[in-house]
Write a protein that holds these residues in place. Structure first.
Motif, PDB file in Angstrom:
ATOM      1  N   ASN A 102      39.113  47.857  51.816  1.00 53.75           N
ATOM      2  CA  ASN A 102      40.098  46.786  51.696  1.00 53.75           C
ATOM      3  C   ASN A 102      39.690  45.576  52.530  1.00 53.75           C
ATOM      4  O   ASN A 102      39.778  44.440  52.077  1.00 53.75           O
ATOM      5  CB  ASN A 102      41.480  47.272  52.135  1.00 53.75           C
ATOM      6  N   LEU A 103      39.237  45.833  53.746  1.00 51.85           N
ATOM      7  CA  LEU A 103      38.790  44.731  54.599  1.00 51.85           C
ATOM      8  C   LEU A 103      37.593  44.023  53.973  1.00 51.85           C
ATOM      9  O   LEU A 103      37.495  42.795  54.018  1.00 51.85           O
ATOM     10  CB  LEU A 103      38.441  45.266  55.992  1.00 51.85           C
ATOM     11  N   ALA A 104      36.709  44.810  53.354  1.00 50.18           N
ATOM     12  CA  ALA A 104      35.521  44.224  52.727  1.00 50.18           C
ATOM     13  C   ALA A 104      35.915  43.321  51.558  1.00 50.18           C
ATOM     14  O   ALA A 104      35.293  42.292  51.316  1.00 50.18           O
ATOM     15  CB  ALA A 104      34.574  45.328  52.261  1.00 50.18           C
ATOM     16  N   LEU A 105      36.976  43.723  50.838  1.00 46.32           N
ATOM     17  CA  LEU A 105      37.467  42.866  49.749  1.00 46.32           C
ATOM     18  C   LEU A 105      37.930  41.530  50.312  1.00 46.32           C
ATOM     19  O   LEU A 105      37.663  40.469  49.751  1.00 46.32           O
ATOM     20  CB  LEU A 105      38.643  43.537  49.030  1.00 46.32           C
TER      21      LEU A 105
ATOM     22  N   ILE B  33      40.623  53.698  36.287  1.00 51.76           N
ATOM     23  CA  ILE B  33      40.256  52.642  37.245  1.00 51.76           C
ATOM     24  C   ILE B  33      41.014  51.347  36.959  1.00 51.76           C
ATOM     25  O   ILE B  33      41.575  50.735  37.848  1.00 51.76           O
ATOM     26  CB  ILE B  33      38.733  52.408  37.249  1.00 51.76           C
ATOM     27  N   LEU B  34      41.053  50.946  35.686  1.00 54.98           N
ATOM     28  CA  LEU B  34      41.734  49.688  35.361  1.00 54.98           C
ATOM     29  C   LEU B  34      43.217  49.885  35.051  1.00 54.98           C
ATOM     30  O   LEU B  34      43.966  48.926  34.950  1.00 54.98           O
ATOM     31  CB  LEU B  34      41.081  49.039  34.144  1.00 54.98           C
ATOM     32  N   ASP B  35      43.625  51.132  34.868  1.00 55.77           N
ATOM     33  CA  ASP B  35      45.010  51.439  34.531  1.00 55.77           C
ATOM     34  C   ASP B  35      45.431  50.821  33.196  1.00 55.77           C
ATOM     35  O   ASP B  35      46.513  50.277  33.065  1.00 55.77           O
ATOM     36  CB  ASP B  35      45.943  50.968  35.665  1.00 55.77           C
ATOM     37  N   ILE B  36      44.528  50.884  32.224  1.00 53.20           N
ATOM     38  CA  ILE B  36      44.818  50.389  30.875  1.00 53.20           C
ATOM     39  C   ILE B  36      44.507  51.526  29.901  1.00 53.20           C
ATOM     40  O   ILE B  36      43.464  52.161  30.021  1.00 53.20           O
ATOM     41  CB  ILE B  36      43.903  49.187  30.526  1.00 53.20           C
ATOM     42  N   GLY B 164      32.017  45.583  41.302  1.00 56.88           N
ATOM     43  CA  GLY B 164      32.644  46.880  41.028  1.00 56.88           C
ATOM     44  C   GLY B 164      33.878  47.095  41.884  1.00 56.88           C
ATOM     45  O   GLY B 164      34.897  47.593  41.413  1.00 56.88           O
ATOM     46  N   CYS B 165      33.796  46.703  43.155  1.00 52.58           N
ATOM     47  CA  CYS B 165      34.953  46.836  44.039  1.00 52.58           C
ATOM     48  C   CYS B 165      36.093  45.942  43.560  1.00 52.58           C
ATOM     49  O   CYS B 165      37.262  46.329  43.609  1.00 52.58           O
ATOM     50  CB  CYS B 165      34.577  46.471  45.477  1.00 52.58           C
ATOM     51  N   ALA B 166      35.733  44.743  43.101  1.00 55.03           N
ATOM     52  CA  ALA B 166      36.748  43.826  42.583  1.00 55.03           C
ATOM     53  C   ALA B 166      37.459  44.453  41.386  1.00 55.03           C
ATOM     54  O   ALA B 166      38.676  44.346  41.235  1.00 55.03           O
ATOM     55  CB  ALA B 166      36.109  42.498  42.201  1.00 55.03           C
ATOM     56  N   LEU B 167      36.681  45.143  40.562  1.00 57.19           N
ATOM     57  CA  LEU B 167      37.243  45.790  39.383  1.00 57.19           C
ATOM     58  C   LEU B 167      38.206  46.913  39.784  1.00 57.19           C
ATOM     59  O   LEU B 167      39.301  47.052  39.224  1.00 57.19           O
ATOM     60  CB  LEU B 167      36.078  46.352  38.573  1.00 57.19           C
ATOM     61  N   ARG B 168      37.794  47.698  40.772  1.00 57.17           N
ATOM     62  CA  ARG B 168      38.664  48.788  41.235  1.00 57.17           C
ATOM     63  C   ARG B 168      39.941  48.221  41.845  1.00 57.17           C
ATOM     64  O   ARG B 168      41.043  48.737  41.613  1.00 57.17           O
ATOM     65  CB  ARG B 168      37.937  49.623  42.278  1.00 57.17           C
ATOM     66  N   ALA B 169      39.803  47.146  42.626  1.00 57.67           N
ATOM     67  CA  ALA B 169      40.981  46.547  43.246  1.00 57.67           C
ATOM     68  C   ALA B 169      41.929  46.008  42.181  1.00 57.67           C
ATOM     69  O   ALA B 169      43.146  46.144  42.287  1.00 57.67           O
ATOM     70  CB  ALA B 169      40.560  45.429  44.201  1.00 57.67           C
ATOM     71  N   THR B 170      41.365  45.420  41.121  1.00 60.23           N
ATOM     72  CA  THR B 170      42.187  44.871  40.044  1.00 60.23           C
ATOM     73  C   THR B 170      43.063  45.954  39.426  1.00 60.23           C
ATOM     74  O   THR B 170      44.255  45.747  39.192  1.00 60.23           O
ATOM     75  CB  THR B 170      41.291  44.252  38.955  1.00 60.23           C
ATOM     76  N   ASN B 175      48.199  41.874  42.289  1.00 64.85           N
ATOM     77  CA  ASN B 175      48.671  40.831  43.218  1.00 64.85           C
ATOM     78  C   ASN B 175      47.734  40.674  44.393  1.00 64.85           C
ATOM     79  O   ASN B 175      47.354  39.571  44.775  1.00 64.85           O
ATOM     80  CB  ASN B 175      50.054  41.198  43.769  1.00 64.85           C
ATOM     81  N   MET B 176      47.399  41.821  44.979  1.00 66.07           N
ATOM     82  CA  MET B 176      46.504  41.816  46.127  1.00 66.07           C
ATOM     83  C   MET B 176      45.148  41.244  45.733  1.00 66.07           C
ATOM     84  O   MET B 176      44.564  40.448  46.467  1.00 66.07           O
ATOM     85  CB  MET B 176      46.383  43.244  46.638  1.00 66.07           C
ATOM     86  N   SER B 177      44.668  41.626  44.562  1.00 63.27           N
ATOM     87  CA  SER B 177      43.349  41.172  44.130  1.00 63.27           C
ATOM     88  C   SER B 177      43.310  39.657  44.004  1.00 63.27           C
ATOM     89  O   SER B 177      42.375  39.015  44.460  1.00 63.27           O
ATOM     90  CB  SER B 177      42.987  41.811  42.791  1.00 63.27           C
ATOM     91  N   ARG B 178      44.345  39.097  43.380  1.00 65.81           N
ATOM     92  CA  ARG B 178      44.366  37.641  43.236  1.00 65.81           C
ATOM     93  C   ARG B 178      44.479  36.972  44.598  1.00 65.81           C
ATOM     94  O   ARG B 178      43.844  35.949  44.855  1.00 65.81           O
ATOM     95  CB  ARG B 178      45.499  37.207  42.308  1.00 65.81           C
ATOM     96  N   ALA B 179      45.261  37.564  45.487  1.00 67.11           N
ATOM     97  CA  ALA B 179      45.401  37.001  46.831  1.00 67.11           C
ATOM     98  C   ALA B 179      44.067  37.042  47.572  1.00 67.11           C
ATOM     99  O   ALA B 179      43.834  36.253  48.479  1.00 67.11           O
ATOM    100  CB  ALA B 179      46.470  37.760  47.614  1.00 67.11           C
TER     101      ALA B 179
END
Lengths: 264, 309
Positions: A102-105, B33-36, B164-170, B175-179
């Motif tokens: 999370n921190l890395a993100l 992972i994407l919840d779709i 890949g991490c961005a994709l998992r976060a999405t 909300n968090m990802s966009r922030a």
């Protein structure tokens, strides 16, 4: 640092539920200002934050951060200027990912993400040191999923994430409201510590008048999408809850009825 | 009901299970992972098969044909992603639209509803015929298993990168990802493309394996894939915690599904009912988390009121 010029936002225009959430709203923040924001339900506090963060586009007006006009920028592009902590502890972190991940993100906010490593070995060490300032013992469980943390721990982590890349503006939207009093106090202390350390320009919404008075160098009160009180400098330092209530009555012509805000 | 018949059918079941395992890994990416829930796969599986067979029939090398099939699959994912993000259509409907549109496209690719390929005339990578009596490196089970290991390594690497991490976060928290500055629309489109690329590749393998591409070959692919994901997770979640192993677990789930299917067929159950059985099994497994919450939940400990008045 932040300039909001004549910003207007109307929800559900043309329906019975029409609500003018921000009404020709203007606010200018100087570099290093720590502004606390109070106001009753529906006063426009969160709408103001969302207008800055870009949850939707405003109907009129301009929002400028550090000379950049961000009025039309999508939410993810504004993120490089902003650090955000939300009211709901679940909103600020990715529960299925680790603390370090999370921190890395957050570390990569505002940067181009491509096929570089999502987190490097060097970062692990860096974050191990970083989370120590929270005093929550997270340094020993950096690989633990954020989902197993308590609400307070998650808010503290979100705060770190919001400030890891020094933001131009830190937005705190009632970030202690969902926590128990002890945890809330601790998160507020951490907030104060980080804001002072990095001289961050900060907007903090709170429903607690005492907190609003105790923190920051300026206090604004919102009502019906407008600023009805703006107290700063020496006047802010001497402010008491009673003063604030009197000022509120004088400014709005109504009695303050939100017990929670007074007693909290 | 000769048990020997069952045993002799097993290698085929394993090979099919492995090929469907690639589909299941693709579905895991969108579903977990994407919840779709991406219904494009019912169409893109056939697209992959059709492209591969038509390329080979027109004289292209099997590797080139499979690569193009993968890319074709990715394009179908791009279409669904476009419907979903740019046009604001709910993901499930976006997938259904792609799936329907692909029916026509697949027919146009093949020119008719079914295109066969002769294993004796073309140099196929996998086939029903390469299960017994061939050297091990030509055995389809071996070939596909190696392929899956390579794919899992590739995906393991990818989901550790920034993208890949961005994709998992999405998938976890938009909300968090966009922030944190992640363009969640781009992430979703990318995830759909990777997923359908894998499904296209699986379609290419499946068409070679069975010796033909058929307009209906993808029907119910999403359900079979979900079944594999769910069975795989149920069977391996206690042993596999690492992301790469979880993907392997999904492939194992797919093999288990095909073995069970083979047993059911061996027991003499009417094969017309197989899809109904699959649907019911998946429905029950999907209901598990909900039932657990509803009927077996421990009462949550409530903290003091939010305003601690």
């Amino acid at each position: 640092m932040l300039e909001m010029k004549h910003v207007t936002k109307v929800f559900n225009p043309g329906t019975v539920n029409e609500k003018v959430a921000l009404n020709d709203f203007s606010l200018t923040l100087e570099d290093g200002d720590f502004v606390t924001v109070i106001g009753g339900n529906g006063a426009g506090k969160s709408t103001m934050m969302n207008a800055i963060a870009g949850a939707w586009n405003v109907d009129a007006g301009e929002i400028i951060i550090d000379g950049t006009n961000i009025t039309k920028l999508p939410e993810h592009k504004r993120a490089r200027f902003l650090g955000r902590v939300f009211q709901d502890p679940m909103t600020g972190t990715a529960a299925t990912m680790g603390i370090a991940e999370n921190l890395a993100l957050a570390k990569r906010r505002g940067k181009v993400r491509f096929l570089g490593p999502g987190i490097t070995h060097k970062e692990w060490e860096e974050y191990r040191e970083l989370v120590k300032i929270l005093g929550l013992g997270l340094e020993d469980r950096l690989s633990a999923k954020v989902g197993v943390l308590s609400g307070g721990q998650r808010q503290a982590l979100t705060l770190l994430m919001a400030t890891l890349q020094k933001p131009k503006l830190l937005l705190l939207d009632e970030h202690t409201a969902a926590l128990d009093p002890k945890t809330a106090a601790k998160v507020l202390d951490t907030t104060e510590y980080i804001v002072n350390k990095d001289h961050l320009t900060t907007l903090m919404i709170t429903h607690n008048m005492k907190d609003a008075i105790a923190h920051g160098n300026r206090l604004i009160m919102l009502m019906d999408g407008k600023i009805i009180l703006d107290i700063r400098g020496e006047e802010k330092k001497k402010l008491t809850v009673e003063d604030l209530l009197h000022k509120f009555e004088a400014a709005s012509g109504e009695e303050f009825t939100n017990d929670k805000a007074i007693l909290g | 009901m000769n048990i020997l018949n069952l045993f002799s059918a097993m290698p085929g079941a394993v090979a099919q299970g492995l090929i469907w395992g690639i589909t299941a890994i693709g579905i895991y990416i969108t579903f977990r992972i994407l919840d779709i829930a991406d219904l494009t796969v019912d169409g893109s599986l056939c697209t992959g098969g059709a492209v591969c067979i038509m390329m080979m029939l027109s004289g292209h090398n099997v590797v080139v044909a499979m690569l193009v099939a993968t890319v074709a699959g990715m394009v179908t994912g791009l279409a669904t992603g476009f419907f979903h993000t740019f046009m604001g259509i709910p993901a499930i409907l976006a997938g259904i639209l792609s799936q329907l549109g692909l029916y026509s496209i697949n027919l146009k690719i093949m020119g008719k509803a079914n295109q066969a390929i002769n294993v004796d005339k073309y140099d196929l990578l996998v086939s029903l015929r390469y299960i017994k009596g061939v050297p091990f490196y030509k055995n389809s089970i071996f070939v596909v298993a190696i392929g899956i290991v390579l794919l899992v390594l590739l995906l393991y690497w990818f989901f550790g990168t920034e993208l890949g991490c961005a994709l998992r976060a999405t998938g976890c928290n938009g909300n968090m990802s966009r922030a944190q500055g992640i363009n969640t629309n781009t992430s979703k489109v990318l995830g759909l493309m990777i997923s359908n690329g894998l499904v296209g590749l699986a379609g290419a393998l499946l068409a070679q394996y069975q010796g033909f591409a058929d307009i209906n070959m993808g029907r119910g692919a999403i359900v079979i894939g979900l079944a594999a994901v769910i069975i795989g997770e149920a069977a391996t979640s206690r042993i596999f915690h690492n992301f790469g192993f979880k993907l392997i677990g999904v492939a194992i789930g797919s093999i288990m599904y095909y073995i069970v299917l083979q047993v059911v067929i061996w027991l003499g159950v009417d094969t017309d009912l197989l899809k109904l059985l699959s649907a019911l099994v998946v429905a029950i497994f999907l209901a598990m988390p909900y039932w657990r919450r509803k009927y077996f939940a421990k009462p949550a400990v409530k903290k003091g009121g939010k305003d601690n008045a």
